[in-house]
Design a protein around this motif. Structure first.
Motif, mmCIF file in Angstrom:
data_model
loop_
_atom_site.group_PDB
_atom_site.id
_atom_site.type_symbol
_atom_site.label_atom_id
_atom_site.label_comp_id
_atom_site.label_asym_id
_atom_site.label_seq_id
_atom_site.Cartn_x
_atom_site.Cartn_y
_atom_site.Cartn_z
ATOM 1 N N LYS A 1 -1.109 -7.428 -5.047
ATOM 2 C CA LYS A 1 -0.707 -6.164 -5.705
ATOM 3 C C LYS A 1 -0.757 -4.903 -5.341
ATOM 4 O O LYS A 1 -0.118 -3.605 -5.600
ATOM 5 C CB LYS A 1 -0.936 -6.330 -7.124
ATOM 6 C CG LYS A 1 -0.320 -7.651 -7.930
ATOM 7 C CD LYS A 1 -0.842 -7.483 -9.411
ATOM 8 C CE LYS A 1 -0.598 -8.794 -9.823
ATOM 9 N NZ LYS A 1 -1.195 -9.024 -11.389
ATOM 10 N N VAL A 2 -1.944 -4.639 -4.413
ATOM 11 C CA VAL A 2 -2.219 -3.540 -3.747
ATOM 12 C C VAL A 2 -1.494 -2.885 -2.690
ATOM 13 O O VAL A 2 -1.074 -3.729 -1.733
ATOM 14 C CB VAL A 2 -3.801 -3.393 -3.425
ATOM 15 C CG1 VAL A 2 -3.966 -2.043 -2.644
ATOM 16 C CG2 VAL A 2 -4.525 -3.734 -4.504
ATOM 17 N N THR A 3 -0.863 -1.795 -2.717
ATOM 18 C CA THR A 3 -0.127 -1.093 -1.528
ATOM 19 C C THR A 3 -0.881 -0.025 -0.839
ATOM 20 O O THR A 3 -2.025 0.395 -1.196
ATOM 21 C CB THR A 3 1.105 -0.606 -1.986
ATOM 22 O OG1 THR A 3 0.825 0.735 -2.717
ATOM 23 C CG2 THR A 3 1.900 -1.242 -2.971
ATOM 24 N N LEU A 4 -0.562 0.252 0.513
ATOM 25 C CA LEU A 4 -0.995 1.309 1.090
ATOM 26 C C LEU A 4 -1.027 2.626 0.279
ATOM 27 O O LEU A 4 -1.975 3.321 0.651
ATOM 28 C CB LEU A 4 -0.401 1.338 2.453
ATOM 29 C CG LEU A 4 -0.654 2.395 3.608
ATOM 30 C CD1 LEU A 4 -2.240 2.273 3.576
ATOM 31 C CD2 LEU A 4 0.020 2.505 4.688
ATOM 32 N N GLU A 5 0.114 2.817 -0.298
ATOM 33 C CA GLU A 5 -0.025 4.203 -0.973
ATOM 34 C C GLU A 5 -0.946 4.066 -2.210
ATOM 35 O O GLU A 5 -1.475 5.133 -2.457
ATOM 36 C CB GLU A 5 1.521 4.248 -1.744
ATOM 37 C CG GLU A 5 2.456 4.591 -0.630
ATOM 38 C CD GLU A 5 2.224 5.770 0.307
ATOM 39 O OE1 GLU A 5 1.849 6.754 -0.392
ATOM 40 O OE2 GLU A 5 2.017 5.711 1.624
#
Length: 478
Positions: free
Chosen positions: A213-217
């Motif tokens: 669920k973690v994004t680069l943003e």
């Protein structure tokens, strides 16, 4: 005999060994180590500074060292992650090594550090993020400059491809950390199952599901908010002269630190997560199956953490737990093995004492459930024995037995301080500085021990925290 392992964290960094406790107490000559020649680490020259933008510096000159150890410690960890994004803090630390400060086609920070034979790694806990490097003294000016670039732009030119690759590696490492190692599952379960719903129950490093669920943003926003000079403590332990080390740091971090600026930003403050509450009445023992050869029973006691300033009280509580478990091992009616261990984990908001013992091979879950309350019924008695012995500090109340107990407790606490003098790490110096404002960690510990040995504060502490209602239990079955 029981073995005590003192952990100061990654999920359990800084392991110290301590012998079994005996029935304690005291009245008190000040504990001093420098005079006894037992404190080579404290003998190192130390200098501290707080820069205008809130970054703090601790420099230790250690002429006997062969390498420079440099830690940039950020006050951000797993307890600061947004809901549902467990593992974000560790992923951010890993990605900073992929930064390309010379442009999109430049070498990564990791490659540039390797090119000068610097060893680098990161440690993320519930409370902090430690980016550390070890290197030859001749390379210090180069490497401190690279660390300044990392603080200025932690994710410079990091791409989505970098993100995907590093995230996949973290998922693989979670398996190695928690599933492949013998103690990994227990370390995870103690937090996730026994502290479920609490900030310290979050899994450091996350889970495969949460990392997905973690994004680069998300990482960029997390780094922008937390990788700032005000969040940072830079600790350098070096054979170089203090003045030379401080000069190189000031040269590299001048703009970041705000040197020459009249504006002042205070260091980031910390309000740790609250202490876990007592175990709800009738709460069941947690039972899981894991990589053990015989049933293993964990008794987990939660105490006030690093920010409470009650380090010495924690050590005495551990002595009480050891005494209690040793007495249980002597009871023939209990199906216990011959030894036990204690893991000690000091975090900002809570200290976790995990006392675990192997049961006989044929013990079933039902028998273990009946055993737990019987064993816990005597815990407070052993804490009371410690405080009872403290009364010999009162005029006319001394006995030979209590004087011997006092001497034993003092010796045990002094041995612990001696071990710390040999194993003090830059990581723990940064943690103590943040929680107390002091970098003289060992002198602080001496003062805390002397306070406990001469005050009446210990008895209320033990009665409040060393009792059955605060003990959580976990049974691991083969």
């Amino acid at each position: 005999m029981g073995t005590v392992r003192l952990l100061g964290l990654l999920l359990l960094p800084c392991l110290f060994m301590q012998g079994c406790a005996t029935a304690p107490t005291t009245a008190a000559r000040p504990v001093r180590f420098a005079a006894r020649g037992l404190n080579p680490v404290a003998a190192a020259k130390v200098s501290t500074a707080v820069y205008p933008k809130g970054m703090r510096l601790v420099v230790r000159e250690d002429p006997k060292a062969h390498e420079v150890s440099m830690y940039v410690s950020y006050r951000v960890g797993a307890t600061d992650e947004p809901a549902g994004k467990a593992g974000l803090a560790e992923l951010a630390a890993r990605l900073t090594r992929m930064a390309r400060h010379g442009g999109a086609s430049a070498q990564t920070l990791e490659a540039r550090l390797a090119a000068v034979d610097a060893t680098t790694n990161n440690v993320v806990t519930h409370d902090d993020t430690e980016l550390w490097v070890t290197l030859a003294p001749a390379r210090f000016a180069t490497v401190v400059g690279l660390e300044a670039q990392r603080m200025l732009d932690p994710l410079a030119h990091v791409t989505e491809e970098d993100f995907q690759r590093v995230r996949a590696r973290q998922v693989d490492d979670l398996w190695a950390r928690y599933e492949r190692s013998d103690n990994g599952p227990a370390q995870r379960w103690l937090h996730e199952k026994l502290l479920e719903g609490h900030a310290y129950g979050r899994p450091v490093g996350g889970t495969p599901e949460s990392l997905e669920k973690v994004t680069l943003e998300d990482v960029r926003a997390f780094v922008k908010a937390n990788y700032t000079p005000a969040h940072a403590v830079l600790v350098v332990s070096s054979p170089l002269p203090l003045a030379d080390t401080k000069f190189e740091v000031a040269s590299a971090f001048a703009g970041l630190a705000g040197l020459g600026s009249e504006a002042r930003i205070p260091p980031a403050e910390r309000i740790p997560p609250p202490m876990p509450e007592d175990v709800p009445g009738g709460a069941p023992m947690q039972v899981v199956r894991g990589p053990v050869k015989v049933p293993r029973l964990h008794f987990v006691l939660t105490l006030p953490g690093r920010y409470s300033g009650m380090y010495a009280e924690e050590q005495v509580a551990m002595e009480a737990v050891q005494s209690w478990m040793r007495a249980n091992l002597k009871r023939d009616e209990y199906p216990l093995g011959r030894s036990f261990s204690i893991h000690y984990q000091e975090l900002d908001g809570v200290t976790v004492l995990d006392c675990f013992v192997d049961l006989m091979r044929n013990v079933r879950e039902e028998e273990a459930r009946k055993l737990v309350p019987s064993m816990l019924a005597t815990l407070e008695r052993h804490a009371d024995q410690i405080t009872q012995g403290m009364k010999d500090a009162e005029p006319g109340s001394s006995t030979k037995a209590n004087l011997a107990a006092n001497k034993t407790l003092r010796a045990s606490l002094m041995q612990d301080l001696h071990r710390q003098s040999l194993m003090t790490s830059p990581m723990n110096i940064a943690r103590v500085l943040r929680s107390t404002g002091r970098a003289d960690m060992l002198r602080l510990r001496e003062e805390q021990v002397n306070r406990v040995l001469t005050s009446e504060e210990l008895s209320p502490y033990l009665r409040l925290y060393v009792r059955a209602e605060r003990v959580r239990t976990l049974l691991i079955l083969p």
